[in-house]
Design an enzyme around this catalytic site. Structure first.
Site, short mmCIF file in Angstrom:
data_model
loop_
_atom_site.label_atom_id
_atom_site.label_comp_id
_atom_site.label_asym_id
_atom_site.label_seq_id
_atom_site.Cartn_x
_atom_site.Cartn_y
_atom_site.Cartn_z
N HIS A 283 85.88 44.84 37.66
CA HIS A 283 86.44 44.31 36.41
C HIS A 283 87.96 44.41 36.38
O HIS A 283 88.64 43.40 36.43
CB HIS A 283 85.81 45.04 35.22
CG HIS A 283 86.15 44.47 33.88
ND1 HIS A 283 86.70 43.22 33.70
CD2 HIS A 283 86.01 44.98 32.62
CE1 HIS A 283 86.88 42.99 32.41
NE2 HIS A 283 86.48 44.04 31.74
N HIS B 161 86.31 32.72 39.93
CA HIS B 161 86.03 33.34 38.63
C HIS B 161 84.58 33.05 38.28
O HIS B 161 84.03 32.00 38.64
CB HIS B 161 86.97 32.78 37.55
CG HIS B 161 86.93 33.56 36.27
ND1 HIS B 161 86.00 33.30 35.29
CD2 HIS B 161 87.69 34.59 35.82
CE1 HIS B 161 86.20 34.14 34.29
NE2 HIS B 161 87.21 34.93 34.59
N ARG C 111 96.04 31.60 32.75
CA ARG C 111 96.80 32.85 32.74
C ARG C 111 97.60 33.00 34.04
O ARG C 111 98.68 33.59 34.05
CB ARG C 111 95.86 34.03 32.54
CG ARG C 111 95.10 34.01 31.22
CD ARG C 111 94.05 35.11 31.15
NE ARG C 111 93.06 34.99 32.22
CZ ARG C 111 92.13 35.90 32.49
NH1 ARG C 111 92.06 37.01 31.76
NH2 ARG C 111 91.27 35.71 33.47
N ASP D 231 94.53 37.57 38.26
CA ASP D 231 94.85 38.72 39.10
C ASP D 231 95.68 38.34 40.32
O ASP D 231 96.31 39.21 40.93
CB ASP D 231 93.57 39.41 39.55
CG ASP D 231 92.77 39.94 38.38
OD1 ASP D 231 93.36 40.66 37.56
OD2 ASP D 231 91.57 39.63 38.27
N ARG E 296 93.91 44.58 26.28
CA ARG E 296 92.54 44.21 25.91
C ARG E 296 92.14 44.77 24.54
O ARG E 296 91.25 44.23 23.87
CB ARG E 296 91.58 44.68 27.01
CG ARG E 296 90.14 44.22 26.89
CD ARG E 296 89.97 42.74 26.63
NE ARG E 296 90.56 41.87 27.63
CZ ARG E 296 89.90 41.33 28.64
NH1 ARG E 296 88.62 41.61 28.82
NH2 ARG E 296 90.52 40.49 29.46
N ARG F 9 70.03 45.41 20.66
CA ARG F 9 68.85 45.99 21.30
C ARG F 9 68.01 44.90 21.94
O ARG F 9 66.97 44.48 21.42
CB ARG F 9 68.02 46.76 20.26
CG ARG F 9 66.76 47.44 20.80
CD ARG F 9 67.10 48.48 21.87
NE ARG F 9 65.95 49.29 22.22
CZ ARG F 9 65.04 48.95 23.15
NH1 ARG F 9 65.15 47.81 23.82
NH2 ARG F 9 64.03 49.76 23.41
#
Length: 469
Positions: free
Chosen positions: A304, A350, A359, A405, A431, A451
């Site tokens: 991540h 990605h 970005r 990145d 973030r 749940r």
């Protein structure tokens, strides 16, 4: 001719209205109050009513199918979450409340003399869906400056961590320790009404965002600057400027880069590990400190938040092997050797995007403006021309284009921040803007405990009529 609000604008994008000549997208500046909490208090009842009506009409409508592969494949592509603050379009990239990154760069307020958007403005947009005024952004800056001081036990904790403890571990632990300051935890123990939950989540979120630069700067100074003081918050400066000063950097270009970095890394819809983690933990009514600390533990994972480090390591190895001035053919050969050895080219591809990450593009534009002759940037730019074609030739990549990145670490290196282990902390500070904006709305809209139903392989085989032997 139709003028669209932020929420309608996002919906229109999804429905293909982006090609319609009869629609004009208007930047939404509806609220004039500079107090964000007051603006929210006015919005929430209307949004609650809108969603209630929508669910009454369409609550039983089927929106998709679930396959066996989705269950084994990390739930990729499965529609299973409501996340209001951003949506990731495979072709256009991230949209913050309906606005693309170029639109945010154009419309969001800047610092005096600056060219990059202030993260305070992006936070206002994420929370409200509205483009803020300069006065509203200034209010957020002052509010965060007022809330920034760390309690003494957190300072003591940070100052006594061993130097071999990873910066992300320090960040997570310090944020968890801030739970002692939670207004939500206190109010919940006193039996507040569910309708008031969001107010205390808002207060905790504002406090946490305000304190994160102090925590992050203290970690940096302790690990890499011999424990030197981070100094004091200047209430006249914006959030990014104060953060950069506390880190020990004064270059105006680096301050501008930090504003851009903290804006574009802030949110990436709700299914990524850190966003989903904060949503999940928050659904148990854990306070924002606990929910965000859990998110940071997810961000610390190599799949991540560590990708920008991997890019720099790969680029450094490439430079060591081939030198700085490399021919296109030598680069192609190096890339093929990487792929043929079973590795990937870091920074490319990605899970959702199918085009160049916007970005990446805005960081490339920043580099072209401020550091066009930097050898590492020139290498990144050269790779941008070559890698996608090689990946297309290989035929395995669904998306051969660069992601965020592929560029961020290069910019940080140029301005002197060479401590790669620390980069994910910057990612984490950014973030917070996105996941905490959503956390406020999750409690305002009364989202329940998450749940989902799990299944065993044997149970799944029975369900689909397969033989278990």
């Amino acid at each position: 001719m139709t003028l669209l609000t932020a929420s309608s604008r996002a919906a229109a994008r999804l429905l293909g209205a982006k090609n319609s000549s009869c629609i004009i997208f208007a930047a939404r500046h509806a609220s004039t109050s500079t107090n964000l909490k007051d603006v929210l208090a006015n919005m929430i009842p209307k949004e609650q009513a809108r969603i209630k009506s929508f669910r009454q009409q369409y609550g039983s409508t089927v929106i998709g199918q679930i396959t066996v592969d989705m269950l084994y494949g990390g739930m990729r592509g499965m529609k299973g979450l409501i996340y209001e603050t951003s949506v990731l379009d495979p072709d256009e990239g991230i949209r913050f409340r309906g606005y693309s990154i170029p639109e945010c760069q154009k419309l969001l307020p800047k610092a005096p003399g600056g060219a990059e958007p202030l993260p305070e403005g992006l936070f206002w947009l994420l929370v409200t869906g509205e483009i803020p005024s300069q006065e509203q952004v200034n209010w957020v800056s002052r509010e965060w400056a007022k809330r920034a001081a760390l309690p003494s036990h957190v300072v003591t904790m940070l100052d006594n961590f061993p130097t071999n403890l990873h910066p992300m571990s320090q960040l997570s632990a310090a944020v968890t320790a801030l739970n002692s300051e939670s207004t939500f935890a206190r109010a919940y123990s006193e039996g507040i009404s569910r309708t008031k939950y969001w107010e205390f989540i808002y207060e905790d979120s504002m406090d946490l965002i305000a304190k994160l630069p102090c925590i992050a700067a203290k970690i940096y100074r302790n690990l890499y600057r011999e424990g030197s003081s981070i100094g004091a918050i200047d209430p006249a400066l914006d959030w990014s400027h104060n953060f950069t000063n506390m880190l020990g950097y004064t270059d105006p270009q680096f301050i501008e880069l930090m504003r851009l970095y903290l804006t574009i890394h802030s949110d990436h819809e709700g299914g990524n590990v850190s966003a989903h983690t904060s949503h999940l933990v928050g659904s148990a009514l854990s306070d924002p400190y606990l929910a965000f600390a859990a998110a940071m533990n997810g961000l610390a994972g190599p799949l991540h938040g560590l990708a920008n480090q991997e890019v720099l390591v790969w680029l450094t190895n490439l430079q060591k092997e081939l030198g700085e001035d490399v021919s296109d053919q030598k680069l192609r050969d190096f890339i093929w050797n990487t792929l043929n050895s079973g590795r990937v080219v870091p920074g490319y591809g990605h899970a959702v995007l199918r085009k160049t990450d916007p970005r990446y593009t805005c960081q490339r534009e920043f580099a072209l403006k401020h550091l066009p002759k930097d050898p590492l940037f020139k290498l990144v730019a050269q790779l941008y021309k070559i890698v996608p074609n090689v990946l297309l030739e290989q035929g395995k990549a669904k998306n051969p284009w660069p992601n965020v990145d592929a560029h961020s670490g290069v910019l940080l290196q140029y301005y002197g921040m060479k401590e790669m282990n620390y980069y994910t902390v910057l990612f984490g500070v950014s973030r917070a803007l996105g996941v905490l904006s959503q956390l406020i709305w999750s409690r305002a809209l009364g989202f329940p405990l998450e749940r989902p139903k799990s299944m065993s392989t044997d149970g799944l085989m029975v369900l689909v009529g397969a033989k278990s032997g």
